[in-house]
Design an enzyme around this catalytic site. Sequence first.
Site, PDB file in Angstrom:
ATOM      1  N   LYS A 134     -16.658 -15.504 -28.375  1.00  0.00           N
ATOM      2  CA  LYS A 134     -15.482 -16.344 -28.173  1.00  0.00           C
ATOM      3  C   LYS A 134     -15.212 -16.475 -26.681  1.00  0.00           C
ATOM      4  O   LYS A 134     -15.654 -15.595 -25.940  1.00  0.00           O
ATOM      5  CB  LYS A 134     -14.299 -15.753 -28.912  1.00  0.00           C
ATOM      6  CG  LYS A 134     -13.553 -14.640 -28.141  1.00  0.00           C
ATOM      7  CD  LYS A 134     -12.152 -14.441 -28.659  1.00  0.00           C
ATOM      8  CE  LYS A 134     -11.280 -13.842 -27.596  1.00  0.00           C
ATOM      9  NZ  LYS A 134      -9.922 -13.574 -27.927  1.00  0.00           N
ATOM     10  N   HIS A 145      -8.204 -15.651 -34.117  1.00  0.00           N
ATOM     11  CA  HIS A 145      -8.059 -14.489 -35.000  1.00  0.00           C
ATOM     12  C   HIS A 145      -6.961 -14.690 -36.044  1.00  0.00           C
ATOM     13  O   HIS A 145      -7.137 -14.415 -37.221  1.00  0.00           O
ATOM     14  CB  HIS A 145      -7.742 -13.236 -34.187  1.00  0.00           C
ATOM     15  CG  HIS A 145      -8.695 -12.990 -33.060  1.00  0.00           C
ATOM     16  ND1 HIS A 145     -10.053 -13.094 -33.221  1.00  0.00           N
ATOM     17  CD2 HIS A 145      -8.496 -12.653 -31.768  1.00  0.00           C
ATOM     18  CE1 HIS A 145     -10.640 -12.815 -32.062  1.00  0.00           C
ATOM     19  NE2 HIS A 145      -9.718 -12.559 -31.171  1.00  0.00           N
TER      20      HIS A 145
HETATM   21  N1  LIG Z   1     -15.235  -7.801 -22.985  1.00  0.00           N
HETATM   22  C1  LIG Z   1     -14.619  -7.959 -24.121  1.00  0.00           C
HETATM   23  O1  LIG Z   1     -13.932  -7.082 -24.638  1.00  0.00           O
HETATM   24  C2  LIG Z   1     -14.751  -9.264 -24.869  1.00  0.00           C
HETATM   25  C3  LIG Z   1     -14.013  -9.445 -26.041  1.00  0.00           C
HETATM   26  C4  LIG Z   1     -14.160 -10.626 -26.754  1.00  0.00           C
HETATM   27  C5  LIG Z   1     -15.023 -11.599 -26.307  1.00  0.00           C
HETATM   28  N2  LIG Z   1     -15.729 -11.409 -25.148  1.00  0.00           N
HETATM   29  C6  LIG Z   1     -16.653 -12.474 -24.716  1.00  0.00           C
HETATM   30  O2  LIG Z   1     -17.940 -11.904 -24.514  1.00  0.00           O
HETATM   31  C7  LIG Z   1     -18.601 -12.549 -23.445  1.00  0.00           C
HETATM   32  C8  LIG Z   1     -19.007 -11.508 -22.416  1.00  0.00           C
HETATM   33  O3  LIG Z   1     -17.831 -10.869 -21.948  1.00  0.00           O
HETATM   34  P1  LIG Z   1     -17.869  -9.635 -20.931  1.00  0.00           P
HETATM   35  O4  LIG Z   1     -16.467  -9.146 -20.832  1.00  0.00           O
HETATM   36  O5  LIG Z   1     -18.910  -8.673 -21.293  1.00  0.00           O
HETATM   37  O6  LIG Z   1     -18.243 -10.368 -19.563  1.00  0.00           O
HETATM   38  P2  LIG Z   1     -18.808  -9.713 -18.236  1.00  0.00           P
HETATM   39  O7  LIG Z   1     -18.378  -8.292 -18.136  1.00  0.00           O
HETATM   40  O8  LIG Z   1     -18.493 -10.646 -17.140  1.00  0.00           O
HETATM   41  O9  LIG Z   1     -20.380  -9.699 -18.501  1.00  0.00           O
HETATM   42  C9  LIG Z   1     -21.181 -10.829 -18.499  1.00  0.00           C
HETATM   43  C10 LIG Z   1     -22.519 -10.426 -17.911  1.00  0.00           C
HETATM   44  O10 LIG Z   1     -23.364 -11.568 -17.941  1.00  0.00           O
HETATM   45  C11 LIG Z   1     -24.295 -11.458 -16.908  1.00  0.00           C
HETATM   46  N3  LIG Z   1     -24.628 -12.811 -16.450  1.00  0.00           N
HETATM   47  C12 LIG Z   1     -23.819 -13.674 -15.791  1.00  0.00           C
HETATM   48  N4  LIG Z   1     -24.471 -14.817 -15.528  1.00  0.00           N
HETATM   49  C13 LIG Z   1     -25.705 -14.672 -16.066  1.00  0.00           C
HETATM   50  C14 LIG Z   1     -26.835 -15.516 -16.118  1.00  0.00           C
HETATM   51  N5  LIG Z   1     -26.840 -16.747 -15.560  1.00  0.00           N
HETATM   52  N6  LIG Z   1     -27.945 -15.067 -16.749  1.00  0.00           N
HETATM   53  C15 LIG Z   1     -27.978 -13.825 -17.300  1.00  0.00           C
HETATM   54  N7  LIG Z   1     -26.935 -12.992 -17.265  1.00  0.00           N
HETATM   55  C16 LIG Z   1     -25.811 -13.402 -16.650  1.00  0.00           C
HETATM   56  C17 LIG Z   1     -23.620 -10.664 -15.792  1.00  0.00           C
HETATM   57  O11 LIG Z   1     -24.518  -9.676 -15.321  1.00  0.00           O
HETATM   58  P3  LIG Z   1     -25.407 -10.001 -14.001  1.00  0.00           P
HETATM   59  O12 LIG Z   1     -24.434 -10.221 -12.911  1.00  0.00           O
HETATM   60  O13 LIG Z   1     -26.265  -8.783 -13.838  1.00  0.00           O
HETATM   61  O14 LIG Z   1     -26.198 -11.210 -14.331  1.00  0.00           O
HETATM   62  C18 LIG Z   1     -22.436  -9.982 -16.490  1.00  0.00           C
HETATM   63  O15 LIG Z   1     -22.470  -8.599 -16.392  1.00  0.00           O
HETATM   64  C19 LIG Z   1     -17.635 -13.602 -22.928  1.00  0.00           C
HETATM   65  O16 LIG Z   1     -17.903 -14.823 -23.571  1.00  0.00           O
HETATM   66  C20 LIG Z   1     -16.269 -13.092 -23.389  1.00  0.00           C
HETATM   67  O17 LIG Z   1     -15.346 -14.153 -23.551  1.00  0.00           O
HETATM   68  C21 LIG Z   1     -15.607 -10.261 -24.425  1.00  0.00           C
END
Ligand SMILES: NC(=O)c1ccc[n+]([C@@H]2O[C@H](COP(=O)([O-])OP(=O)(O)OC[C@H]3O[C@@H](n4cnc5c(N)ncnc54)[C@H](OP(=O)(O)O)[C@@H]3O)[C@@H](O)[C@H]2O)c1
Length: 506
Positions: free
Chosen positions: A147, A240
């Site tokens: 999401k 949700h």
């Molecule tokens: N965190 C939560 O609790 C949560 C809850 C619900 C939904 N979500 C959803 O889940 C997704 C991820 O969330 P997150 O919180 O884990 O985000 P995040 O911490 O920003 O992690 C995303 C990761 O993607 C990698 N990335 C960025 N650009 C990239 C690219 N071009 N190619 C390959 N890898 C790339 C980055 O690592 P590098 O810099 O090493 O590339 C980064 O660590 C989002 O859509 C968010 O809305 C998250």
Amino acid sequence: MPQTPQVVIFGASGDLTRRKLVPALARIAARQAGGDFSVVGVSRRPKTDEDFRRELRAFLPEEQRADFDRLAPRLHYLAGDVSDAEALAALSDRLDALPGGRGAGRLFYLSLKPELFAVAAVSLAEAGLLVMAEGEREAWRRVVIEKPFGTDLPSARRLSRDLHTVLREEQIYRIDHYLGKETVQNLLGFRFHNAIFEPLWNRHHVELVQVTVAEEIGVEPGRGAYYDATGALRDMLQNHMLQVLALVGMEPPPSLDPEAIRNQKVELLRALRFPDPSTPHEFGVRARYAAGVAGGKPVPGYREEEGVAPGSGTETYVALRAEIANWRWNGVPFLLRHGKRLPRRFTEVQVHFRTPPLQLFDRPAGVSEADLRRLQRDGSLCEIRPNVLTLAVQPREAIRLSFGVKRPGPSMSMAPAALEFDYREHFGEAPPDAYERLLLDAILGDQTLFLRADEIEASWRFADEVLAAWRGPEAPPLLEYPAGSWGPAESEALFRGCEGRWSEGR
Ligand SMILES: NC(=O)c1ccc[n+]([C@@H]2O[C@H](COP(=O)([O-])OP(=O)(O)OC[C@H]3O[C@@H](n4cnc5c(N)ncnc54)[C@H](OP(=O)(O)O)[C@@H]3O)[C@@H](O)[C@H]2O)c1
């Protein structure tokens, strides 16, 4: 069932991967479910397999490490950008060399920022990684999308269209982690297995339904800018809460087939209405928290949070009075409320049943029959509503049915009582984490708990209607409530006459 699936996580350095996805995969492996799968994490920063394993292990709490250690040898890392053809060619080679090779089922989890969902899907397709014959049972190719799925109806449609250029709907698994919660799934079991409730589950017997998702926390560190562009309605209610609502209100499916269930949910969501968009202030309240006290400590107001624009007009609290325009529910209000920085964290559905046709008990003393009827008619004397069914989703997972019983003694006076069921007490263990269930379902190819494109569109249609009304001349003002309070007093006015008030959980 395929024996050697391969799970690829894009965004492997991210927060979701380490907090949810890896622990869930470790649990699945520990339970020996999902076959002998391997995992490849992909993100841009360079790391070796060893670095990847060590970093994840260091992050995990002690109690998750034994499961992780069993998964670790099957956990790999590849540095690369998801839009880079060379990186995807390297990924393809890496996957071919893992157990199962090209013949293994492959799950691509896009734990990336939403702008990259379509980019990633197209890159995967261009690298030949999504090729799958229709109905393929062994070498399947599936993509899990996180999401948010769009920020309004047009963007959700655009994203669906882009995904559909390279994927069939049967390959797309759109996550809503609420659907992975045991108590949310139990809404189906509870409603359609127990014959005693279904005959009452309609406008003849139900007076109102309220759904609350209350959070004690404010905006989480690092999420200020994202939240400020999103707000409570888009972040929680549109997805949700409407999913929970769909399960509460949908018609019985003819079978447990994923499409049968999703067909009924989408029908319900399509019947959801914001009663009168020309007077939105009568049917909705929006607010943001001001400085206050949470958990005994002073906390800043929303606009002082890091990443939030000082002049922000974003809501952290939303309460709506909605309706479902169908045969079963017409005229029954569905009250939906979500807020941050409320006094307690709880998610709950309450179904309030109508009062008996005649109040025989607990009548006020010294009031004539005629006066009693008049007072009840004009709403100045409300009858007690003894029957409320509460489906508690978190933090406690429980079901409670309240009713009235005669108080011991010579007078015919009634006292409140309840029947209660608690998941942990009954089954002796905590239900599995939502991501564990959802990842396993995606590996097994069961789409029941994943959102179909038309469900998302129906949810956005409703949310967009509310958002458009909020931009209009009759928009409800953006109110303030102190952090640690139950939100603005105005939201109680969404209950009319004797309908009661918002639950405060328990
Ligand atoms: N965190 C939560 O609790 C949560 C809850 C619900 C939904 N979500 C959803 O889940 C997704 C991820 O969330 P997150 O919180 O884990 O985000 P995040 O911490 O920003 O992690 C995303 C990761 O993607 C990698 N990335 C960025 N650009 C990239 C690219 N071009 N190619 C390959 N890898 C790339 C980055 O690592 P590098 O810099 O090493 O590339 C980064 O660590 C989002 O859509 C968010 O809305 C998250």
